[in-house]
Design an enzyme around this catalytic site. Sequence first.
Site, PDB file in Angstrom:
ATOM      1  N   ASP A  30      -2.757   3.277  -1.828  1.00  0.00           N
ATOM      2  CA  ASP A  30      -2.570   2.681  -0.747  1.00  0.00           C
ATOM      3  C   ASP A  30      -3.541   3.562   0.577  1.00  0.00           C
ATOM      4  OD1 ASP A  30      -0.661   0.560  -1.383  1.00  0.00           O
ATOM      5  OD2 ASP A  30       0.916   1.740  -0.918  1.00  0.00           O
ATOM      6  N   GLY A  38       5.944  -7.184   0.263  1.00  0.00           N
ATOM      7  CA  GLY A  38       5.392  -7.163  -1.386  1.00  0.00           C
ATOM      8  C   GLY A  38       6.394  -6.560  -2.247  1.00  0.00           C
ATOM      9  N   ARG A  46      -8.211  -5.847  -1.074  1.00  0.00           N
ATOM     10  CA  ARG A  46      -8.773  -4.768  -0.051  1.00  0.00           C
ATOM     11  C   ARG A  46     -10.090  -4.438  -0.645  1.00  0.00           C
ATOM     12  NH1 ARG A  46      -2.897  -1.243   0.818  1.00  0.00           N
ATOM     13  NH2 ARG A  46      -2.442  -2.775   2.396  1.00  0.00           N
TER      14      ARG A  46
END
Length: 433
Positions: free
Chosen positions: A316, A94, A347
Amino acid sequence: MDYRVAPAVRIAGRCRVPGDKSISHRAVMLAALAQGESRFDGFLAGADTLATAAAFRAMGVAIDGPQDGSVRVQGVGLHGLQPPAGALDMGNAGTGMRLLAGLLAGQRFGVTLTGDESLSRRPMARVIGPLRQMGADLAAEEGDTPPLVLRPVAQLRGIDYALPMASAQVKSCLLLAGLYAQGQTCVTEPAPTRDHTERMLAAFGWPVTRQRGRVCITGGRGSLQATQFSIPGDISSAAFPLVAAVIAAQGEVLIEGVGVNPTRTGILDILRAMGADITLLNPRDAGAEPVADIRVRASRLRGIAVPPELVPLAIDEFPAIAVAAACAQGQTLITGAAELRVKESDRIAAIASGLGMLGITVETLPDGLRIEGGQFRGGTVDSHGDHRIAMAFSLAALRAPEPVRIRDCVNVGTSFPGYTVLMRGLGLEIEEA
């Protein structure tokens, strides 16, 4: 490929994690556009970054390596890229696709960016909108998902863009497009995000102006000059041995040569606020980036409300942070993290599903999670093909009485090749199935 992880008590030793993925992407991109030969070591030879290197080879850039992390790139200059013979396949990258969309929007040829099934579901509207404001001609599938089709335009124009959501990928996309734009391109952030693009542009000799959440460059003036540097270990990868050491019943781990850019160290601040014993040793510089060794010891954690200003600095790392929160006493509240919805998986949903399958009480919020510390049980977790979800839940077995199985882990190779070998060396009882 699945992971099967048996309970373990002690995590200890020293290790070195792979090179920073974000910096590796940017290193290839800017080196390709520079004048002369650039050399760097520490390059992450993962599927995502190799896809970026392959894209530039397809556009006529000579790239030697990676060989033991070392790469040499013969830059072709800002206007030296050649039309590729076909679509550029970015795999699962991405970051690679969003940054390349900006870099390629100002080229004199058209190009199509494609990706795997997962990347083909990820939204690109956040870069498509501002690039069109700059005069770019690009199209996507319904829902603004890949493939992205970019057509040549006479000239991009600089814009002054306020990010509606903190995103280093969108910021970097626009700055790279700004290299080819007439006039000044400025991006204003609602909160700090990783600044590797700004640092690397300056390292390659392109003037960058930064002031109070605002970064500007002026296009068409000058050139990028080849350089040499080292890529530090990726703190996003270090998150997994770090959290393993924190939640284990016993142990101490030293993670060597990790990038500690202040726009990336949110995980350290969050875990310290939860009571983690973390120390930075031997601070030094690697090119434009600060580096240190991270020592972490087994700790008793407590739940916290994660400060909103730290969320973009750890975006992240939240899969690993969530596993730590499940091992803490009390409740951990994460808000302001809507960006997690548009990663390799949703997520927020994936973390909640995995924690619930392993016996942890969790509530999903539109922009985060509320996690009650508790006792993991054994079970099976679906990673949804997301490398960070897979690695995070492999750590849960450290606090579970029965084995934990994580399904669909093949994409771990996109960011952390050799993950199972490294973690076994520290004491995690992990097997690939």
